[in-house]
Design a protein around this motif. Structure first.
Motif, mmCIF file in Angstrom:
data_model
loop_
_atom_site.group_PDB
_atom_site.id
_atom_site.type_symbol
_atom_site.label_atom_id
_atom_site.label_comp_id
_atom_site.label_asym_id
_atom_site.label_seq_id
_atom_site.Cartn_x
_atom_site.Cartn_y
_atom_site.Cartn_z
ATOM 1 N N LEU A 116 27.828 0.351 34.078
ATOM 2 C CA LEU A 116 27.474 -0.413 35.674
ATOM 3 C C LEU A 116 28.157 0.420 36.557
ATOM 4 O O LEU A 116 29.423 0.409 36.775
ATOM 5 N N LEU A 117 27.481 1.063 37.291
ATOM 6 C CA LEU A 117 27.969 1.503 38.685
ATOM 7 C C LEU A 117 27.831 0.681 39.948
ATOM 8 O O LEU A 117 26.843 0.521 40.230
ATOM 9 N N LEU A 118 28.987 0.486 40.519
ATOM 10 C CA LEU A 118 29.103 -0.216 41.538
ATOM 11 C C LEU A 118 29.957 0.488 42.714
ATOM 12 O O LEU A 118 30.723 1.025 42.302
ATOM 13 N N PRO A 119 29.452 0.323 44.044
ATOM 14 C CA PRO A 119 30.104 0.980 45.001
ATOM 15 C C PRO A 119 31.595 0.237 45.147
ATOM 16 O O PRO A 119 31.756 -0.921 44.649
ATOM 17 N N LYS B 226 33.024 -4.361 48.009
ATOM 18 C CA LYS B 226 31.890 -5.136 48.792
ATOM 19 C C LYS B 226 31.999 -4.844 50.108
ATOM 20 O O LYS B 226 30.971 -4.866 50.965
ATOM 21 N N VAL C 51 30.683 -1.860 53.349
ATOM 22 C CA VAL C 51 29.249 -1.702 53.968
ATOM 23 C C VAL C 51 29.250 -2.871 55.252
ATOM 24 O O VAL C 51 29.059 -2.218 56.507
ATOM 25 N N LEU D 255 21.757 -5.531 39.689
ATOM 26 C CA LEU D 255 22.987 -5.901 39.866
ATOM 27 C C LEU D 255 23.616 -5.407 41.170
ATOM 28 O O LEU D 255 24.433 -5.950 41.873
ATOM 29 N N LEU D 256 22.973 -3.962 41.660
ATOM 30 C CA LEU D 256 23.481 -3.250 42.865
ATOM 31 C C LEU D 256 22.942 -4.434 44.160
ATOM 32 O O LEU D 256 23.644 -4.555 44.995
ATOM 33 N N LEU E 102 22.621 -7.668 43.786
ATOM 34 C CA LEU E 102 23.195 -8.785 43.965
ATOM 35 C C LEU E 102 24.586 -8.610 44.559
ATOM 36 O O LEU E 102 25.397 -9.186 45.188
ATOM 37 N N TRP E 103 25.202 -7.339 44.320
ATOM 38 C CA TRP E 103 26.603 -6.967 44.768
ATOM 39 C C TRP E 103 26.761 -6.617 46.139
ATOM 40 O O TRP E 103 27.403 -7.110 47.001
ATOM 41 N N ASN E 104 25.677 -5.883 46.669
ATOM 42 C CA ASN E 104 25.535 -5.924 48.243
ATOM 43 C C ASN E 104 24.744 -6.657 48.963
ATOM 44 O O ASN E 104 24.853 -6.805 50.291
ATOM 45 N N GLY E 105 24.230 -7.854 48.310
ATOM 46 C CA GLY E 105 23.543 -8.606 48.943
ATOM 47 C C GLY E 105 24.385 -9.567 49.702
ATOM 48 O O GLY E 105 25.555 -9.892 49.708
ATOM 49 N N MET F 217 24.150 -12.921 50.195
ATOM 50 C CA MET F 217 24.287 -14.269 49.418
ATOM 51 C C MET F 217 25.697 -13.759 48.393
ATOM 52 O O MET F 217 25.482 -12.817 47.717
ATOM 53 N N ASN F 218 26.591 -14.630 48.447
ATOM 54 C CA ASN F 218 27.689 -14.516 47.465
ATOM 55 C C ASN F 218 27.111 -14.990 45.963
ATOM 56 O O ASN F 218 26.902 -16.250 46.092
#
Lengths: 145, 168
Positions: free
Chosen positions: A61-64, A67, A70, B39-40, B42-45, B47-48
Motif C-alpha cells: 500500500l503506497l500512501l503519501p 495526510k 496537502v 484507499l488513497l 480515503l486517505w486524502n479525502g 472525511m476522516n
C-alpha cells in the motif's frame, strides 16, 4: 437425518433464504471429505467460495507521507496569495493616492508659476514701455523749452 | 491521524476490497490498482475515516462504485477488453486451484451480471449480513436476496450440467 437437513438447507440456500449460521453449516458439510453421492455436484460451489476467500492483495500500500501535507500546502498558498495581494493592493492604493495628490499639487504649482511668469513678463514689458514714455517726456520737454 | 493509524484501520478489510475489485474487474492488476486508488481517496479525502461508523462498509461501497465506473469507461473505450480479460482470468484461476469444477465455479461467477456478482461475493465469500449488503449497495434486503438467489441458481445449474455431462 443429517442429509435431509442439508437438503432442506440447500433448497433454502438457492432461494436466498438461509441465515449466515445455516450457510456455515452448509460450508462445513461440503468442505469436509465425505459428501453424500447425491450432493457431490454442489461441492465445488462451496469449495470455490472458500478458495475465493483465500485471495490476498500482494501489492504494498503506497500512501503519501503525511495526510495534512496537502491541506497545509493549500493553506500556505492561500496565505501567500493573501500577503502578496495585500502588499500589492496597499502599495497600489497608497501610490495612486499620493501621485494623484502630487499631480494636482504639481499642476497647481506649475499653473501658478506660469501665471507668475506671465505676470512678471508683462510687468517687465510694462516698465520697458514706461521708459519709452519717460524718454518721450524728456524729449518733449527739451523741444518745448 | 497518521499513516500507521490509517493503515491499522484499513488493513483488516483491505483483502476484502481487493477480492471484490477482482470479482468485478477480473484482472488481478486492475484490482490491485483499484484498491490502491480507493484507499488513497480515503486517505486524502476530506472525511476522516475515524469518524465513520463503519469504515469497512464505506470502503466496500467506494470500491464497488469505483470498479463499476472503471468497467463502464473500459467498455466505452475498448471493446476488445472483454476477450483479453477472459484469458487472463483463466490463467490466474489455473494458478489458484487445479480442480476443474472449482475453476468452472469461478468462470460462472465471472460471467454473472455485475450486481449478482457483487452480491454473491459479499454474501458467500465475505459472509456479510443481508442488512449490511443492502446498505453497502444502497439497495434493500429483498432485492439483495433476489439477486443472490439468481446468482446461486446460475452457478448451481452450471454445476449440475457439468456433473451430468461428466457422468454421461
Amino acid at each position: 437425518m443429517e442429509l435431509d437437513n442439508i437438503k432442506k438447507l440447500l433448497d433454502a440456500y438457492f432461494e436466498g433464504m438461509t441465515s449466515l449460521e445455516e450457510e456455515k453449516i452448509l460450508r462445513d458439510y461440503f468442505t469436509q471429505q465425505t459428501v453424500a453421492d447425491a450432493l457431490v455436484q454442489y461441492k465445488p460451489i462451496f469449495l470455490g467460495m472458500e478458495v475465493a476467500k483465500q485471495e490476498h492483495s500482494h501489492k504494498a500500500l503506497l500512501l503519501p507521507d503525511s495526510k495534512p501535507k496537502v491541506n497545509k500546502a493549500w493553506r500556505y498558498s492561500v496565505a501567500a496569495i493573501l500577503v502578496v495581494g495585500l502588499g500589492v493592493g496597499s502599495f497600489y492604493l497608497s501610490q495612486s493616492r499620493y501621485t494623484q495628490e502630487e499631480m494636482e499639487a504639481l499642476a497647481a504649482f506649475e499653473q501658478s508659476k506660469n501665471a507668475m511668469m506671465l505676470l512678471s513678463e508683462n510687468l517687465n514689458r510694462g516698465t520697458e514701455q514706461l521708459s519709452y514714455v519717460k524718454q518721450f517726456a524728456i524729449t518733449k520737454d527739451r523741444i518745448f523749452e | 491521524m497518521d499513516k500507521t493509524e490509517f493503515i491499522a484501520i484499513v488493513m483488516p478489510f483491505r483483502d476484502k476490497l481487493y477480492r471484490l475489485a477482482r470479482r468485478i474487474l477480473v484482472s488481478k492488476d486492475e484490482a490491485e490498482d483499484a484498491v490502491q486508488e480507493v484507499l488513497l481517496k480515503l486517505w486524502n479525502g476530506k472525511m476522516n475515516i475515524e469518524n465513520l461508523k463503519n469504515p469497512e462498509a464505506f470502503a466496500i461501497t467506494m470500491t464497488k462504485n469505483y470498479c463499476l465506473d472503471r468497467l463502464k469507461s473500459k467498455q466505452a473505450s475498448n471493446l476488445k477488453i472483454v476477450h483479453s480479460n477472459y484469458h487472463t482470468s483463466e490463467n490466474v484461476e489455473k494458478q489458484i486451484e487445479s480442480n476443474d469444477s472449482v475453476a468452472l465455479v469461478f468462470r460462472i461467477m465471472d460471467s454473472l451480471p455485475e450486481q449478482q456478482k457483487i452480491v454473491l461475493q459479499l454474501r458467500d465469500v465475505e459472509q456479510f449480513e443481508f442488512s449490511e449488503i443492502a446498505k453497502m449497495l444502497d439497495s434493500n434486503e429483498t432485492a439483495v436476496r433476489v439477486a443472490l438467489s439468481r446468482a446461486r441458481k446460475t452457478v448451481r445449474d452450471a454445476m449440475i450440467k457439468n456433473y451430468n455431462y461428466g457422468i454421461g
